[in-house]
Design a protein around this motif. Structure first.
Motif, PDB file in Angstrom:
ATOM      1  N   GLN A 122       0.824  -1.209   0.000  1.00  0.00           N
ATOM      2  CA  GLN A 122       0.000   0.000   0.000  1.00  0.00           C
ATOM      3  C   GLN A 122       0.859   1.260   0.000  1.00  0.00           C
ATOM      4  O   GLN A 122       0.534   2.248  -0.671  1.00  0.00           O
ATOM      5  CB  GLN A 122      -0.937  -0.017   1.209  1.00  0.00           C
ATOM      6  CG  GLN A 122      -1.922  -1.163   1.181  1.00  0.00           C
ATOM      7  CD  GLN A 122      -2.736  -1.275   2.465  1.00  0.00           C
ATOM      8  OE1 GLN A 122      -2.857  -0.306   3.230  1.00  0.00           O
ATOM      9  NE2 GLN A 122      -3.296  -2.451   2.717  1.00  0.00           N
ATOM     10  N   GLY A 123       1.947   1.228   0.746  1.00  0.00           N
ATOM     11  CA  GLY A 123       2.849   2.373   0.759  1.00  0.00           C
ATOM     12  C   GLY A 123       3.467   2.620  -0.606  1.00  0.00           C
ATOM     13  O   GLY A 123       3.549   3.760  -1.072  1.00  0.00           O
ATOM     14  N   LEU A 124       3.901   1.535  -1.273  1.00  0.00           N
ATOM     15  CA  LEU A 124       4.446   1.674  -2.623  1.00  0.00           C
ATOM     16  C   LEU A 124       3.399   2.211  -3.590  1.00  0.00           C
ATOM     17  O   LEU A 124       3.692   3.047  -4.452  1.00  0.00           O
ATOM     18  CB  LEU A 124       4.962   0.327  -3.125  1.00  0.00           C
ATOM     19  CG  LEU A 124       6.279  -0.189  -2.536  1.00  0.00           C
ATOM     20  CD1 LEU A 124       6.580  -1.589  -3.065  1.00  0.00           C
ATOM     21  CD2 LEU A 124       7.425   0.753  -2.883  1.00  0.00           C
ATOM     22  N   ALA A 125       2.163   1.731  -3.471  1.00  0.00           N
ATOM     23  CA  ALA A 125       1.091   2.175  -4.363  1.00  0.00           C
ATOM     24  C   ALA A 125       0.846   3.674  -4.223  1.00  0.00           C
ATOM     25  O   ALA A 125       0.687   4.389  -5.219  1.00  0.00           O
ATOM     26  CB  ALA A 125      -0.188   1.391  -4.076  1.00  0.00           C
ATOM     27  N   LEU A 126       0.828   4.168  -2.993  1.00  0.00           N
ATOM     28  CA  LEU A 126       0.601   5.595  -2.766  1.00  0.00           C
ATOM     29  C   LEU A 126       1.733   6.431  -3.354  1.00  0.00           C
ATOM     30  O   LEU A 126       1.501   7.426  -4.058  1.00  0.00           O
ATOM     31  CB  LEU A 126       0.471   5.864  -1.261  1.00  0.00           C
ATOM     32  CG  LEU A 126       0.294   7.325  -0.839  1.00  0.00           C
ATOM     33  CD1 LEU A 126      -0.978   7.915  -1.446  1.00  0.00           C
ATOM     34  CD2 LEU A 126       0.269   7.442   0.688  1.00  0.00           C
ATOM     35  N   LEU A 127       2.976   6.021  -3.094  1.00  0.00           N
ATOM     36  CA  LEU A 127       4.133   6.770  -3.591  1.00  0.00           C
ATOM     37  C   LEU A 127       4.180   6.796  -5.123  1.00  0.00           C
ATOM     38  O   LEU A 127       4.369   7.846  -5.733  1.00  0.00           O
ATOM     39  CB  LEU A 127       5.424   6.154  -3.056  1.00  0.00           C
ATOM     40  CG  LEU A 127       5.778   6.433  -1.603  1.00  0.00           C
ATOM     41  CD1 LEU A 127       6.957   5.568  -1.193  1.00  0.00           C
ATOM     42  CD2 LEU A 127       6.104   7.895  -1.392  1.00  0.00           C
ATOM     43  N   ILE A 128       4.008   5.639  -5.721  1.00  0.00           N
ATOM     44  CA  ILE A 128       4.109   5.549  -7.176  1.00  0.00           C
ATOM     45  C   ILE A 128       2.961   6.297  -7.842  1.00  0.00           C
ATOM     46  O   ILE A 128       3.144   6.943  -8.883  1.00  0.00           O
ATOM     47  CB  ILE A 128       4.154   4.070  -7.605  1.00  0.00           C
ATOM     48  CG1 ILE A 128       5.473   3.441  -7.142  1.00  0.00           C
ATOM     49  CG2 ILE A 128       3.992   3.929  -9.116  1.00  0.00           C
ATOM     50  CD1 ILE A 128       5.554   1.949  -7.341  1.00  0.00           C
ATOM     51  N   GLY A 129       1.777   6.243  -7.255  1.00  0.00           N
ATOM     52  CA  GLY A 129       0.658   7.000  -7.793  1.00  0.00           C
ATOM     53  C   GLY A 129       0.943   8.495  -7.817  1.00  0.00           C
ATOM     54  O   GLY A 129       0.683   9.179  -8.820  1.00  0.00           O
ATOM     55  N   ILE A 130       1.512   9.007  -6.734  1.00  0.00           N
ATOM     56  CA  ILE A 130       1.859  10.433  -6.665  1.00  0.00           C
ATOM     57  C   ILE A 130       2.948  10.771  -7.678  1.00  0.00           C
ATOM     58  O   ILE A 130       2.857  11.772  -8.400  1.00  0.00           O
ATOM     59  CB  ILE A 130       2.320  10.797  -5.242  1.00  0.00           C
ATOM     60  CG1 ILE A 130       1.154  10.681  -4.257  1.00  0.00           C
ATOM     61  CG2 ILE A 130       2.891  12.221  -5.199  1.00  0.00           C
ATOM     62  CD1 ILE A 130       1.560  10.876  -2.810  1.00  0.00           C
ATOM     63  N   LEU A 131       3.985   9.936  -7.748  1.00  0.00           N
ATOM     64  CA  LEU A 131       5.115  10.209  -8.635  1.00  0.00           C
ATOM     65  C   LEU A 131       4.682  10.252 -10.102  1.00  0.00           C
ATOM     66  O   LEU A 131       4.983  11.209 -10.827  1.00  0.00           O
ATOM     67  CB  LEU A 131       6.194   9.143  -8.431  1.00  0.00           C
ATOM     68  CG  LEU A 131       7.419   9.218  -9.349  1.00  0.00           C
ATOM     69  CD1 LEU A 131       8.152  10.537  -9.157  1.00  0.00           C
ATOM     70  CD2 LEU A 131       8.353   8.038  -9.093  1.00  0.00           C
ATOM     71  N   VAL A 132       3.966   9.239 -10.545  1.00  0.00           N
ATOM     72  CA  VAL A 132       3.586   9.145 -11.955  1.00  0.00           C
ATOM     73  C   VAL A 132       2.628  10.265 -12.348  1.00  0.00           C
ATOM     74  O   VAL A 132       2.811  10.941 -13.369  1.00  0.00           O
ATOM     75  CB  VAL A 132       2.964   7.765 -12.245  1.00  0.00           C
ATOM     76  CG1 VAL A 132       2.371   7.727 -13.649  1.00  0.00           C
ATOM     77  CG2 VAL A 132       4.004   6.665 -12.088  1.00  0.00           C
ATOM     78  N   SER A 133       1.593  10.485 -11.541  1.00  0.00           N
ATOM     79  CA  SER A 133       0.568  11.451 -11.943  1.00  0.00           C
ATOM     80  C   SER A 133       1.035  12.894 -11.817  1.00  0.00           C
ATOM     81  O   SER A 133       0.662  13.749 -12.628  1.00  0.00           O
ATOM     82  CB  SER A 133      -0.712  11.253 -11.122  1.00  0.00           C
ATOM     83  OG  SER A 133      -0.468  11.442  -9.748  1.00  0.00           O
ATOM     84  N   SER A 134       1.861  13.198 -10.825  1.00  0.00           N
ATOM     85  CA  SER A 134       2.341  14.581 -10.688  1.00  0.00           C
ATOM     86  C   SER A 134       3.280  14.944 -11.832  1.00  0.00           C
ATOM     87  O   SER A 134       3.270  16.078 -12.321  1.00  0.00           O
ATOM     88  CB  SER A 134       3.036  14.779  -9.337  1.00  0.00           C
ATOM     89  OG  SER A 134       4.140  13.902  -9.196  1.00  0.00           O
ATOM     90  N   MET A 135       4.087  13.981 -12.277  1.00  0.00           N
ATOM     91  CA  MET A 135       4.932  14.221 -13.447  1.00  0.00           C
ATOM     92  C   MET A 135       4.090  14.432 -14.696  1.00  0.00           C
ATOM     93  O   MET A 135       4.379  15.284 -15.539  1.00  0.00           O
ATOM     94  CB  MET A 135       5.879  13.032 -13.667  1.00  0.00           C
ATOM     95  CG  MET A 135       6.991  12.932 -12.659  1.00  0.00           C
ATOM     96  SD  MET A 135       8.185  14.267 -12.834  1.00  0.00           S
ATOM     97  CE  MET A 135       9.305  13.851 -11.506  1.00  0.00           C
ATOM     98  N   ALA A 136       3.023  13.646 -14.820  1.00  0.00           N
ATOM     99  CA  ALA A 136       2.193  13.722 -16.019  1.00  0.00           C
ATOM    100  C   ALA A 136       1.353  14.990 -16.063  1.00  0.00           C
ATOM    101  O   ALA A 136       1.126  15.551 -17.138  1.00  0.00           O
ATOM    102  CB  ALA A 136       1.291  12.489 -16.098  1.00  0.00           C
ATOM    103  N   SER A 137       0.865  15.446 -14.917  1.00  0.00           N
ATOM    104  CA  SER A 137      -0.058  16.592 -14.919  1.00  0.00           C
ATOM    105  C   SER A 137       0.655  17.935 -14.931  1.00  0.00           C
ATOM    106  O   SER A 137       0.022  18.963 -15.179  1.00  0.00           O
ATOM    107  CB  SER A 137      -0.984  16.514 -13.692  1.00  0.00           C
ATOM    108  OG  SER A 137      -0.242  16.539 -12.486  1.00  0.00           O
ATOM    109  N   GLY A 138       1.958  17.953 -14.677  1.00  0.00           N
ATOM    110  CA  GLY A 138       2.681  19.228 -14.693  1.00  0.00           C
ATOM    111  C   GLY A 138       2.643  19.912 -16.045  1.00  0.00           C
ATOM    112  O   GLY A 138       2.647  21.143 -16.146  1.00  0.00           O
ATOM    113  N   GLY A 139       2.568  19.110 -17.123  1.00  0.00           N
ATOM    114  CA  GLY A 139       2.508  19.679 -18.460  1.00  0.00           C
ATOM    115  C   GLY A 139       1.199  20.377 -18.751  1.00  0.00           C
ATOM    116  O   GLY A 139       1.123  21.218 -19.664  1.00  0.00           O
TER     117      GLY A 139
END
Length: 516
Positions: free
Chosen positions: A64-81
């Motif tokens: 669950q901890g990995l899921a939360l971290l990876i979700g934040i990492l992937v989506s924040s990189m994608a939405s910055g554009g």
């Protein structure tokens, strides 16, 4: 070879285990939604988002901890554009090059298309890069097992020097930042003989400065102070609505996508450089390679795709040195390493041996997060303008509260709040006077490793130091690192020139808008 195949064999069981846990889906979707908001709002970013969650990560089960971290990492990189395209302000530093073509496209009334190209390209970059890392990481970890103390020291030193020279516009300031971070890491009892150093006479620093608190302060509190000290000037150039995803454009850009993905992986592999350099590097390569390169900067999809594929591929590539050697490839992976330690993993050469299946779990979660982000981005982008208009006087105090909670929860001492304040002010002053923060963070994280590795190597070869210097792996690393340093510096020069060209174009555009 058997151990490498053994790691790949965990893919099926890991997939079944992850998708059969409802709470993993909850935290993964929650991380994606939270990361989207973090990425869209200027001044935040993946590093701050993950840092703010460190205070609760260690309470969660590993999956669950990995899921939360990876979700934040992937989506924040994608939405910055998205912010870069609609408001001419990168939501994250990794989306800086997206401004070049995203904003001109939005000014033409094609903001929805620009948003579609931006976030879908990031998700594509994540998936392809993660699949490639899945196949090459076991080989790199097998090589890392051959590393002795001398080789570990050389690789850490290379990362610190290269990060200091390439991050930011002034190499000297980068090196100062990196070596200050190394000095801070020496506080407390050292690891070999437990000699107390630089604790300023207080027992509260015997264990050194908490890297978790320092990360939250430098990237969280420091950014809050910096944001509140400058005027807010967000100019939205498009109406809200569902993004337009043109699959034919992506089909025409298959070569551009794979080229940008490899460029992002390359920059991500170099310790401490980060995604913000990857987007410019890839953008410059695409500008010189594409037939319509002369049109870059006028609102062409190829420019957006090149920049966005590279920044997410770079964040994945940064996992390579992080998992193989415990050396962060970027600021975001530095936080990721800290989180892995909190939830029971130990990044380094033995990670795949001590935690079989971890690479498979990371691969699956990254791909699932990218898939969820495609759907979430489509639904949420129509509300992006509302995120952009949040009053900073309301948002920033809330972030300060999360910084304080995360810092206290990591150590359960009031002294951590003092460290938070001190490093928050340091982070603000560094940003204000042009000293890059990532080199300092890298120095803080690898300083003790460098110190212990060098001292152990000197003790081990005290009777024959020539043997230490002439170790085959050490010589190979020195030759490889010298070649890579020269190549990286040469390619980064063109990247910085491209960044200057972008600023010049944007200034001319702003001048013409003012005249009209």
């Amino acid at each position: 070879m058997g151990s490498i195949v053994s790691e790949w064999s965990h893919f099926g069981p890991s997939l079944i285990s992850l998708i059969s846990q409802p709470m993993v889906w909850v935290y993964l979707v929650g991380g994606v939604l939270l990361g989207y908001i973090i990425g869209v709002i200027p001044g935040l970013g993946a590093t701050m988002g993950m840092a703010l969650c460190l205070g609760i990560i260690f309470r969660l089960p590993q999956a669950q901890g990995l899921a939360l971290l990876i979700g934040i990492l992937v989506s924040s990189m994608a939405s910055g554009g998205i912010t870069a395209s609609l408001a001419n302000i990168p939501g994250t530093p990794a989306a800086a090059a997206t401004v070049m073509d995203g904003y001109p496209m939005a000014k033409k009334g094609k903001g929805r298309e620009a948003c579609g190209y931006a976030y879908v390209s990031s998700c594509i970059g994540t998936v392809i890069a993660m699949v490639l890392v899945f196949f090459i990481q076991p080989f790199i970890s097998a090589v890392a097992l051959k590393f002795g103390n001398w080789e570990t020291f050389l690789f850490c030193l290379f990362g610190v020097i290269l990060c200091g020279s390439l991050v930011g516009g002034n190499p000297v300031r980068g090196w100062i930042s990196a070596f200050v971070g190394m000095f801070i890491s020496f506080c407390g009892a050292e690891q070999i003989q437990s000699v107390v150093r630089y604790n300023f006479g207080t027992a509260k620093l015997l264990n050194g400065v908490s890297s978790t608190v320092a990360i939250i302060a430098l990237f969280g509190l420091g950014e809050v102070i910096m944001t509140l000290s400058r005027p807010n000037d967000v100019r939205v150039q498009a109406q809200s609505g569902f993004p337009i995803i043109n699959l034919q454009v992506f089909k025409r850009n298959i070569k551009n996508i794979f080229r940008s993905m490899l460029a992002g992986l390359w920059v991500g592999f170099i310790p401490g450089i980060g995604e913000s350099a990857a987007c410019w590097f890839s953008y410059e390569i695409a500008r010189k390679s594409e037939k319509n390169g002369k049109d870059f900067g006028t609102g062409v999809p190829e420019g957006i795709i090149a920049a966005e594929v590279a920044n997410n591929a770079s964040s994945v590539g940064a996992l390579i040195p992080s998992m193989a050697l415990g050396i962060p490839g970027s600021g975001s992976t530095a936080v990721f390493i800290a989180a892995l330690f909190l939830i029971g993993f130990h990044p380094g050469p033995l990670l795949l041996t001590d935690s079989p299946g971890i690479l498979c779990s990371l691969t699956i979660l990254f791909i699932l997060a990218a898939a969820i982000m495609i759907g979430a981005g489509y639904l949420l982008t129509r509300f992006a303008i509302k995120f952009l208009t949040i009053d900073e006087n309301v948002l920033m105090p809330i972030i300060v509260i999360f910084c304080a909670i995360g810092s206290y929860a990591s150590t359960y001492t009031r002294f951590s709040l003092i460290i938070l304040l001190v490093f928050g002010l340091i982070g603000y002053l560094m940003k204000k006077f042009g000293y890059p923060v990532p080199p300092m963070l890298l120095g803080l994280l690898v300083g003790n490793t460098m110190d212990s590795a060098l001292r152990r190597a000197v003790i081990q070869y005290s009777n024959n130091p020539i043997e230490m210097i002439t170790r085959p792996f050490g010589i190979a690393i020195m030759v490889f690192l010298v070649i890579m340093t020269i190549f990286s510096i040469r390619t980064t020069k063109s990247t910085k020139r491209a960044s200057k060209d972008v600023k010049k174009v944007l200034e001319e555009a702003e001048t013409s808008e003012t005249a009209e």
